[in-house]
Design a protein around this motif. Structure first.
Motif, PDB file in Angstrom:
ATOM      1  N   GLN A   4       2.687   3.980  -3.585  1.00 59.58           N
ATOM      2  CA  GLN A   4       1.659   3.094  -3.075  1.00 59.58           C
ATOM      3  C   GLN A   4       0.568   2.909  -4.125  1.00 59.58           C
ATOM      4  O   GLN A   4       0.191   3.854  -4.826  1.00 59.58           O
ATOM      5  CB  GLN A   4       1.036   3.693  -1.792  1.00 59.58           C
ATOM      6  CG  GLN A   4       2.055   3.911  -0.682  1.00 59.58           C
ATOM      7  CD  GLN A   4       2.592   2.596  -0.173  1.00 59.58           C
ATOM      8  OE1 GLN A   4       1.872   1.604  -0.189  1.00 59.58           O
ATOM      9  NE2 GLN A   4       3.826   2.553   0.246  1.00 59.58           N
ATOM     10  N   ASN A   7      -6.444   2.862  -4.518  1.00 66.28           N
ATOM     11  CA  ASN A   7      -7.579   2.008  -4.191  1.00 66.28           C
ATOM     12  C   ASN A   7      -8.382   1.737  -5.450  1.00 66.28           C
ATOM     13  O   ASN A   7      -9.094   2.607  -5.950  1.00 66.28           O
ATOM     14  CB  ASN A   7      -8.467   2.698  -3.150  1.00 66.28           C
ATOM     15  CG  ASN A   7      -7.786   2.726  -1.793  1.00 66.28           C
ATOM     16  OD1 ASN A   7      -6.874   1.953  -1.562  1.00 66.28           O
ATOM     17  ND2 ASN A   7      -8.232   3.623  -0.918  1.00 66.28           N
ATOM     18  N   GLU A  16     -14.702  -3.357  -3.778  1.00 67.79           N
ATOM     19  CA  GLU A  16     -13.869  -4.118  -2.867  1.00 67.79           C
ATOM     20  C   GLU A  16     -14.705  -4.653  -1.702  1.00 67.79           C
ATOM     21  O   GLU A  16     -15.657  -4.008  -1.239  1.00 67.79           O
ATOM     22  CB  GLU A  16     -12.749  -3.240  -2.317  1.00 67.79           C
ATOM     23  CG  GLU A  16     -11.664  -2.938  -3.309  1.00 67.79           C
ATOM     24  CD  GLU A  16     -10.524  -2.166  -2.664  1.00 67.79           C
ATOM     25  OE1 GLU A  16      -9.421  -2.248  -3.197  1.00 67.79           O
ATOM     26  OE2 GLU A  16     -10.780  -1.489  -1.648  1.00 67.79           O
ATOM     27  N   ARG A  24      -6.511  -2.516   3.228  1.00 62.65           N
ATOM     28  CA  ARG A  24      -5.851  -1.419   2.512  1.00 62.65           C
ATOM     29  C   ARG A  24      -5.595  -0.244   3.455  1.00 62.65           C
ATOM     30  O   ARG A  24      -4.522   0.377   3.437  1.00 62.65           O
ATOM     31  CB  ARG A  24      -6.708  -0.952   1.345  1.00 62.65           C
ATOM     32  CG  ARG A  24      -6.596  -1.793   0.094  1.00 62.65           C
ATOM     33  CD  ARG A  24      -7.197  -1.048  -1.080  1.00 62.65           C
ATOM     34  NE  ARG A  24      -7.220  -1.849  -2.277  1.00 62.65           N
ATOM     35  CZ  ARG A  24      -6.189  -2.023  -3.083  1.00 62.65           C
ATOM     36  NH1 ARG A  24      -5.036  -1.462  -2.776  1.00 62.65           N
ATOM     37  NH2 ARG A  24      -6.294  -2.756  -4.172  1.00 62.65           N
ATOM     38  N   ARG A  37       1.093  -6.517   4.346  1.00 65.84           N
ATOM     39  CA  ARG A  37       0.949  -6.275   2.907  1.00 65.84           C
ATOM     40  C   ARG A  37       0.836  -7.594   2.136  1.00 65.84           C
ATOM     41  O   ARG A  37       0.090  -7.707   1.157  1.00 65.84           O
ATOM     42  CB  ARG A  37       2.138  -5.454   2.392  1.00 65.84           C
ATOM     43  CG  ARG A  37       1.950  -4.954   0.953  1.00 65.84           C
ATOM     44  CD  ARG A  37       3.130  -4.138   0.502  1.00 65.84           C
ATOM     45  NE  ARG A  37       3.263  -2.888   1.203  1.00 65.84           N
ATOM     46  CZ  ARG A  37       2.547  -1.802   0.932  1.00 65.84           C
ATOM     47  NH1 ARG A  37       1.640  -1.829  -0.028  1.00 65.84           N
ATOM     48  NH2 ARG A  37       2.748  -0.682   1.608  1.00 65.84           N
ATOM     49  N   LEU A  40      -2.677  -8.834   2.418  1.00 63.02           N
ATOM     50  CA  LEU A  40      -3.542  -8.101   1.476  1.00 63.02           C
ATOM     51  C   LEU A  40      -3.363  -8.636   0.061  1.00 63.02           C
ATOM     52  O   LEU A  40      -4.338  -8.832  -0.679  1.00 63.02           O
ATOM     53  CB  LEU A  40      -3.211  -6.614   1.535  1.00 63.02           C
ATOM     54  CG  LEU A  40      -3.881  -5.727   0.469  1.00 63.02           C
ATOM     55  CD1 LEU A  40      -5.393  -5.796   0.581  1.00 63.02           C
ATOM     56  CD2 LEU A  40      -3.398  -4.282   0.588  1.00 63.02           C
ATOM     57  N   GLU A  56       1.307  -5.205  -5.030  1.00 60.68           N
ATOM     58  CA  GLU A  56       1.620  -5.304  -3.601  1.00 60.68           C
ATOM     59  C   GLU A  56       2.865  -6.155  -3.382  1.00 60.68           C
ATOM     60  O   GLU A  56       3.728  -5.819  -2.566  1.00 60.68           O
ATOM     61  CB  GLU A  56       0.428  -5.894  -2.839  1.00 60.68           C
ATOM     62  CG  GLU A  56      -0.852  -5.064  -2.896  1.00 60.68           C
ATOM     63  CD  GLU A  56      -0.705  -3.716  -2.213  1.00 60.68           C
ATOM     64  OE1 GLU A  56       0.250  -3.542  -1.432  1.00 60.68           O
ATOM     65  OE2 GLU A  56      -1.524  -2.825  -2.467  1.00 60.68           O
TER      66      GLU A  56
END
Length: 436
Positions: A4, A7, A16, A24, A37, A40, A56
């Motif tokens: 994954q 951040n 962000e 997220r 996803r 995002l 992503e």
């Protein structure tokens, strides 16, 4: 599966937005939710964080290689033009079931990713014939098994052997299934895979399963298909094998008993065999990308007899040790060979334990011997009886595993001729199994 993404800010030195941060968190809680996803990724791309958007989209494509929205998003994030033409019609149901539709994928991504298996327009070559003349109306030179042909197999049909499947997925299948990820990471498709191990452990079956996973045609090549008594014919036959595969791409060429087709030239006195190995090396090099869409698998029981030049990077540069079937694989093989035989009260767990170290061929022999014992007993007594655990255990006790002589020879090679660490995996297995 890919890790994954961490951040990270959506732009250089920027924090962000609350919406992206909340998305997220939602994606972390539901990593398999593809629409979430993708949403995002769209927000990240809109916020100017193209790298994060690519990451992503790549995760989506690792789960769903055919997702058109993820492909288009990745193309935009990487700065490639997105095709505006109408999407092609869906592939027929039988094609979807047979494996990945390479042609549809190539049309879908358009200019973003060049087509891998492009054919020359309006050029149709007649199939080669047995004598190489190419005259129409005669039989083709080599049999090509289609991915949707009866009897086609996938890796799911291979019982157990999870480590082998995982190695195949990481080293061979994953890059081929995901052309966008392959392009992103600069992963080359050059090179082939060499399967080695004791005889009778399913190397040919695994090669067919790989072809099924790729949705590719399959050509099984043995020494009888190549060697010829006339000078020059063996080299021509080798060339025709690869030419057939190039016309039928995507196609898997499986070189069975590679030690016979590619024996060490330093030990070969006959010029014809040396020239055949030279021709194989030339075909594997695939000058000017003529091998695009042709995947080469090979198998041998004695990899130490294979010419070292065949192991050079760009040729058969990846190896995979195929060991005797593990417990789950032995159970699956025994069930398969007993499925149509009259059995009763068979303790498979006990039988699996008693056949540790047996090859797939040995397990088939166990079932055959047990059936023979029950048949003879029925003939003597005049009363038909079922095959039971006693018959199977008695057969297993009477049969010596055919893998033992192979490990006896391989032990010396792994200990004293392990140049470049080629046999490290074999050495680790021998230590674990206490065969050293």
């Amino acid at each position: 599966m890919l890790d994954q993404p961490t951040n990270t800010p959506t732009g250089p030195g920027a924090a962000e937005s609350p919406l992206i941060a909340s998305l997220r968190a939602a994606v972390a809680a539901a990593p398999q939710d593809i629409p979430l996803r993708l949403h995002l990724a769209e927000l990240l791309l809109g916020a100017g964080s193209a790298d994060a958007a690519v990451a992503e989209a790549a995760l989506v494509l690792s789960q769903a290689p055919g997702d058109a929205q993820a492909r288009a998003l990745m193309a935009r994030a990487m700065g490639a033009p997105v095709p505006t033409e109408q999407a092609p019609p869906a592939a027929p149901a039988e094609q979807q079931a047979g494996g990945f539709d390479w042609e549809a994928a190539a049309r879908e991504v358009g200019d973003a990713v060049p087509p891998r298996f492009a054919a020359e327009p309006d050029v149709k070559e007649a199939p080669l014939t047995v004598d190489g003349s190419g005259a129409p109306g005669e039989a083709p030179a080599y049999d090509v098994d289609a991915p949707d042909a009866p009897g086609a197999v996938r890796l799911a049909d291979v019982g157990g052997m999870q480590e082998v499947k995982d190695r195949l997925e990481a080293a061979f299948l994953a890059p081929m299934r995901n052309p966008e990820l392959r392009k992103l990471y600069g992963k080359s498709l050059r090179g082939g895979l060499l399967l080695y191990g004791p005889p009778g452990c399913g190397k040919t079956f695994i090669a067919r399963a790989v072809a099924g996973e790729l949705g590719a045609n399959f050509i099984n090549v043995s020494i009888n298909d190549v060697l010829d008594m006339w000078i020059g014919n063996s080299e021509r036959n080798m060339h025709e094998v690869f030419e057939t595969a190039r016309r039928q791409a995507p196609c898997v060429i499986f070189l069975d008993e590679l030690d016979a087709l590619g024996a060490k030239r330093s030990r070969t006195q006959h010029n014809g065999m040396r020239n055949t190995v030279n021709q194989l090396l030339t075909e594997l090099d695939g000058v000017n990308d003529v091998n695009d869409g042709v995947f080469v698998l090979a198998a041998t029981n004695v990899p130490w007899d294979v010419d070292i030049a065949l192991r050079r990077p760009g040729r058969l540069d990846r190896t995979l040790l195929v060991l005797p079937p593990d417990g789950p694989a032995r159970e699956a093989i025994l069930r398969y060979h007993l499925r149509e035989r009259p059995i009763e009260s068979v303790d498979l767990a006990k039988l699996v334990k008693a056949t540790d170290g047996f090859s797939g061929a040995d397990l088939a022999h166990v079932c055959e011997s047990a059936a023979e014992s029950a048949l003879l007993d029925s003939a003597r007594t005049g009363t038909v009886r079922m095959i039971n655990t006693k018959d199977l255990l008695g057969a297993a006790k009477a049969i010596r595993p055919s893998t033992e002589p192979w490990f006896a020879a391989a032990r010396n090679v792994a200990m004293f001729a392990n140049e470049g660490g080629m046999y490290d995996e074999l050495l680790a297995y021998l230590k674990k199994a206490r065969k050293l």
